[in-house]
Motif scaffolding. Structure first.
Motif, PDB file in Angstrom:
ATOM      1  N   PRO A 109       0.799  -1.228   0.000  1.00 23.24           N
ATOM      2  CA  PRO A 109       0.000   0.000   0.000  1.00 23.24           C
ATOM      3  C   PRO A 109       0.828   1.272   0.000  1.00 23.24           C
ATOM      4  O   PRO A 109       0.310   2.349  -0.314  1.00 23.24           O
ATOM      5  N   GLU A 110       2.124   1.169   0.318  1.00 20.09           N
ATOM      6  CA  GLU A 110       2.958   2.365   0.320  1.00 20.09           C
ATOM      7  C   GLU A 110       3.381   2.782  -1.084  1.00 20.09           C
ATOM      8  O   GLU A 110       3.960   3.855  -1.264  1.00 20.09           O
ATOM      9  N   GLU A 111       3.058   1.943  -2.110  1.00 22.37           N
ATOM     10  CA  GLU A 111       3.410   2.344  -3.476  1.00 22.37           C
ATOM     11  C   GLU A 111       2.372   1.929  -4.517  1.00 22.37           C
ATOM     12  O   GLU A 111       2.618   2.052  -5.721  1.00 22.37           O
ATOM     13  N   PHE A 112       1.191   1.488  -4.079  1.00 17.94           N
ATOM     14  CA  PHE A 112       0.134   1.168  -5.045  1.00 17.94           C
ATOM     15  C   PHE A 112      -1.240   1.383  -4.433  1.00 17.94           C
ATOM     16  O   PHE A 112      -1.479   1.058  -3.268  1.00 17.94           O
ATOM     17  N   CYS A 113      -2.153   1.918  -5.262  1.00 18.20           N
ATOM     18  CA  CYS A 113      -3.558   1.991  -4.874  1.00 18.20           C
ATOM     19  C   CYS A 113      -4.420   1.730  -6.104  1.00 18.20           C
ATOM     20  O   CYS A 113      -4.127   2.250  -7.188  1.00 18.20           O
ATOM     21  N   LEU A 114      -5.446   0.899  -5.949  1.00 14.49           N
ATOM     22  CA  LEU A 114      -6.424   0.693  -7.016  1.00 14.49           C
ATOM     23  C   LEU A 114      -7.174   2.000  -7.198  1.00 14.49           C
ATOM     24  O   LEU A 114      -7.708   2.560  -6.243  1.00 14.49           O
ATOM     25  N   TYR A 115      -7.239   2.478  -8.443  1.00 15.95           N
ATOM     26  CA  TYR A 115      -7.595   3.887  -8.646  1.00 15.95           C
ATOM     27  C   TYR A 115      -8.270   4.068 -10.001  1.00 15.95           C
ATOM     28  O   TYR A 115      -7.876   3.460 -11.004  1.00 15.95           O
ATOM     29  N   ASN A 116      -9.300   4.898 -10.027  1.00 20.03           N
ATOM     30  CA  ASN A 116      -9.977   5.280 -11.262  1.00 20.03           C
ATOM     31  C   ASN A 116      -9.568   6.705 -11.610  1.00 20.03           C
ATOM     32  O   ASN A 116      -9.983   7.657 -10.946  1.00 20.03           O
ATOM     33  N   MET A 117      -8.728   6.863 -12.639  1.00 18.64           N
ATOM     34  CA  MET A 117      -8.236   8.185 -12.990  1.00 18.64           C
ATOM     35  C   MET A 117      -9.305   9.061 -13.631  1.00 18.64           C
ATOM     36  O   MET A 117      -9.118  10.268 -13.770  1.00 18.64           O
ATOM     37  N   CYS A 118     -10.435   8.472 -14.031  1.00 21.05           N
ATOM     38  CA  CYS A 118     -11.490   9.256 -14.678  1.00 21.05           C
ATOM     39  C   CYS A 118     -12.345  10.024 -13.678  1.00 21.05           C
ATOM     40  O   CYS A 118     -13.093  10.919 -14.068  1.00 21.05           O
ATOM     41  N   ASN A 119     -12.274   9.658 -12.401  1.00 20.88           N
ATOM     42  CA  ASN A 119     -13.041  10.404 -11.396  1.00 20.88           C
ATOM     43  C   ASN A 119     -12.263  10.606 -10.100  1.00 20.88           C
ATOM     44  O   ASN A 119     -12.852  10.979  -9.077  1.00 20.88           O
ATOM     45  N   ASN A 120     -10.942  10.350 -10.147  1.00 18.55           N
ATOM     46  CA  ASN A 120     -10.076  10.548  -8.980  1.00 18.55           C
ATOM     47  C   ASN A 120     -10.573   9.752  -7.786  1.00 18.55           C
ATOM     48  O   ASN A 120     -10.573  10.220  -6.657  1.00 18.55           O
ATOM     49  N   HIS A 121     -10.994   8.515  -8.036  1.00 16.18           N
ATOM     50  CA  HIS A 121     -11.563   7.678  -6.972  1.00 16.18           C
ATOM     51  C   HIS A 121     -10.559   6.635  -6.503  1.00 16.18           C
ATOM     52  O   HIS A 121     -10.012   5.875  -7.302  1.00 16.18           O
ATOM     53  N   PHE A 122     -10.320   6.609  -5.188  1.00 14.20           N
ATOM     54  CA  PHE A 122      -9.434   5.636  -4.558  1.00 14.20           C
ATOM     55  C   PHE A 122     -10.281   4.491  -4.013  1.00 14.20           C
ATOM     56  O   PHE A 122     -11.162   4.716  -3.181  1.00 14.20           O
ATOM     57  N   TYR A 126      -8.981   1.819  -2.346  1.00 20.01           N
ATOM     58  CA  TYR A 126      -8.431   1.467  -1.044  1.00 20.01           C
ATOM     59  C   TYR A 126      -8.297   2.753  -0.222  1.00 20.01           C
ATOM     60  O   TYR A 126      -8.609   3.848  -0.693  1.00 20.01           O
ATOM     61  N   LYS A 127      -7.822   2.606   0.982  1.00 26.13           N
ATOM     62  CA  LYS A 127      -7.579   3.783   1.820  1.00 26.13           C
ATOM     63  C   LYS A 127      -6.588   4.696   1.112  1.00 26.13           C
ATOM     64  O   LYS A 127      -5.563   4.237   0.600  1.00 26.13           O
ATOM     65  N   ARG A 128      -6.882   5.998   1.106  1.00 26.60           N
ATOM     66  CA  ARG A 128      -6.019   6.923   0.384  1.00 26.60           C
ATOM     67  C   ARG A 128      -4.916   7.506   1.267  1.00 26.60           C
ATOM     68  O   ARG A 128      -4.073   8.260   0.780  1.00 26.60           O
ATOM     69  N   GLU A 129      -4.908   7.165   2.557  1.00 34.23           N
ATOM     70  CA  GLU A 129      -3.903   7.730   3.462  1.00 34.23           C
ATOM     71  C   GLU A 129      -2.470   7.421   3.032  1.00 34.23           C
ATOM     72  O   GLU A 129      -1.597   8.305   3.110  1.00 34.23           O
ATOM     73  N   PRO A 130      -2.162   6.178   2.570  1.00 32.17           N
ATOM     74  CA  PRO A 130      -0.774   5.931   2.128  1.00 32.17           C
ATOM     75  C   PRO A 130      -0.355   6.829   0.965  1.00 32.17           C
ATOM     76  O   PRO A 130       0.802   7.281   0.921  1.00 32.17           O
ATOM     77  N   PHE A 131      -1.294   7.101   0.060  1.00 34.88           N
ATOM     78  CA  PHE A 131      -0.954   7.983  -1.047  1.00 34.88           C
ATOM     79  C   PHE A 131      -0.759   9.412  -0.560  1.00 34.88           C
ATOM     80  O   PHE A 131       0.167  10.107  -1.000  1.00 34.88           O
ATOM     81  N   GLU A 132      -1.603   9.859   0.351  1.00 35.84           N
ATOM     82  CA  GLU A 132      -1.446  11.217   0.877  1.00 35.84           C
ATOM     83  C   GLU A 132      -0.140  11.353   1.647  1.00 35.84           C
ATOM     84  O   GLU A 132       0.495  12.412   1.624  1.00 35.84           O
ATOM     85  N   LYS A 133       0.283  10.280   2.307  1.00 36.96           N
ATOM     86  CA  LYS A 133       1.588  10.305   2.981  1.00 36.96           C
ATOM     87  C   LYS A 133       2.699  10.418   1.947  1.00 36.96           C
ATOM     88  O   LYS A 133       3.691  11.125   2.158  1.00 36.96           O
ATOM     89  N   PHE A 134       2.534   9.739   0.803  1.00 41.42           N
ATOM     90  CA  PHE A 134       3.531   9.829  -0.272  1.00 41.42           C
ATOM     91  C   PHE A 134       3.620  11.256  -0.802  1.00 41.42           C
ATOM     92  O   PHE A 134       4.700  11.714  -1.196  1.00 41.42           O
TER      93      PHE A 134
END
Length: 439
Positions: free
Chosen positions: A167-180, A182-190
């Motif tokens: 989770p510190e380097e991947f999140c399942l994500y829809n780029m067409c609506n900016n939808h995470f 999984y939990k988005r906290e690891p990405f926000e920490k990045f």
């Protein structure tokens, strides 16, 4: 009234900060998009999946009026990060994109992986720009290439990558609506950066994606980065990989984006490459769009690029500098030529149409339809040419041939020295606003 299939389909995307009254219904791919035609009000449109426009892949379809009358409970829920099968990859491990079966839905999740030359080029640009962190939005092979030497985070709609990445380097994500998903906290920490960090977003969307959706997501990620790092309105460096023929659509949404001449090749696409029988005669149509000044990009000479002293940046070797236009004008890999009649560089096989005042293709040209797609060189609005500009017709005292502003034959209105006599132009971030003066 019958639906006009040629009418542009507009859309609205749910904002991250939307309150309960503004939320869109959700499908299994996250918040939906509101679609409506130019002749409609938004409330007359419909909600549909942001990622899948094919009803066979996602059949969600709801009239906007129904949503307003009976708001439904969101079916989109946050998933838990799945347990990795096997072991999470070390930076030196093998790239799984070289062994997994690539997804092939062109409009949604078509996985065309960069070839080695493109990977080398993108990695070299990161080094030259002093980048320390990269967000790979739909560019998995680049992520696996960069994670050895950089801090990289992959946002992708392919859940198979959770088998290899934590989770510190991947999140399942829809780029067409900016939808995470999984939990988005690891990405926000990045996204948390030190003063020495330089962050780059690289996105390689499916070419069937609407540019409005990708631009909306890029702006949302920029806002998140600025909020997390307590910064004012600060731009983020962006590499957007997309075909050259979408340049106008990208610039309409993000005027700060410029197109580099570098041609991106893919290893598993027969036409988006310069290798094989199926390749295009002038090479791959895929280019790099960026808000990074083109002067800072180093295009490799060994791959057919040169440095133009007059433009102060690298261009393709077959893209000559036009003294009249004062730039290297080719977009598609062909050598453009300057047309004196419409005072601009055009594709070598185009012919001039006196009725349209522009050069266009020889076959299938219909003046009335073609003119509805043009931007008027007088008022700056799309939908007509200069001789049919209603604003000019109400202000002009005499009809002229040649340039409508001064009557000379050696140029057109875009470059007329008398423009300042008729209107005031303001230029900001690639956009131009025109204010007519009293004449």
């Amino acid at each position: 009234m019958p639906e006009n299939i040629n009418e542009k389909l507009l859309l609205q995307v749910q904002e991250d900060s939307a309150d309960e009254e503004e939320q869109h219904p959700s499908c299994q791919h996250g918040p939906t998009v509101l679609f409506y035609r130019q002749s409609q009000r938004p409330e007359e449109g419909y909600y549909a999946c942001s990622a899948h426009r094919d009803s066979k892949l996602c059949d969600f379809h709801m009239a906007a009026a129904k949503w307003e009358d009976n708001r439904l409970k969101d079916v989109s829920v946050e998933r838990n990060y799945p347990k990795a099968s096997g072991h999470v990859l070390n930076p030196s491990d093998t790239d799984p994109t070289k062994s997994i079966l690539a997804l092939s839905q062109d409009k949604v999740n078509a996985q065309y992986f960069f070839d080695e030359a493109a990977l080398d080029f993108l990695a070299d640009q990161c080094r030259c720009l002093g980048i320390t962190k990269i967000v790979c939005m739909g560019a998995p092979r680049l992520h696996f290439r960069l994670r050895t030497n950089y801090k990289s985070f992959l946002l992708d709609l392919d859940e198979r990558f959770a088998r290899y990445l934590g989770p510190e380097e991947f999140c399942l994500y829809n780029m067409c609506n900016n939808h995470f998903f999984y939990k988005r906290e690891p990405f926000e920490k990045f996204l948390q950066c030190s003063p020495e960090d330089r962050l780059l977003i690289v996105t390689d969307p499916p070419f069937g994606c609407r540019t409005e959706l990708i631009a909306h997501t890029l702006r949302a990620l920029r806002r998140s980065h600025n909020r997390i790092n307590q910064l004012p309105v600060t731009p983020l460096s962006i590499f957007w990989i997309f075909p050259y023929f979408s340049a106008n659509h990208i610039r309409q949404e993000m005027p700060e984006m410029e197109m580099s001449d570098y041609r991106i090749n893919y290893s598993n696409h027969s036409r988006y490459t310069n290798v094989g029988k199926g390749s295009r005669f002038c090479g791959s149509p895929v280019r790099l769009f960026t808000n990074v000044p083109l002067q800072l990009l180093n295009l490799p000479q060994k791959e057919g690029y040169k440095y133009c002293q007059k433009c102060s940046h690298h261009t393709a070797s077959d893209n000559p500098h036009c003294e009249r236009c004062q730039k290297c004008t080719s977009k598609n890999g062909q050598t453009y030529r300057h047309c004196d009649a419409c005072d601009m560089c055009v594709k070598p096989n185009y012919v001039h149409c006196d009725n349209c005042r522009r050069c266009t293709q020889r076959v299938g040209h219909e003046c009335a339809f073609y003119q509805t797609k043009q931007i008027c060189w007088l008022c700056g609005q799309r939908g007509h040419i200069e001789t049919k500009c209603s604003v000019w017709q109400t202000k002009a005292k005499t009809a002229r041939t040649g340039c409508l502003l001064c009557g000379r034959q050696d140029h057109r209105e875009r470059r007329c020295q008398q423009r300042g006599k008729y209107f005031k132009e303001l230029h900001f971030l690639g956009r131009t606003s025109i204010q007519w003066l009293s004449i």
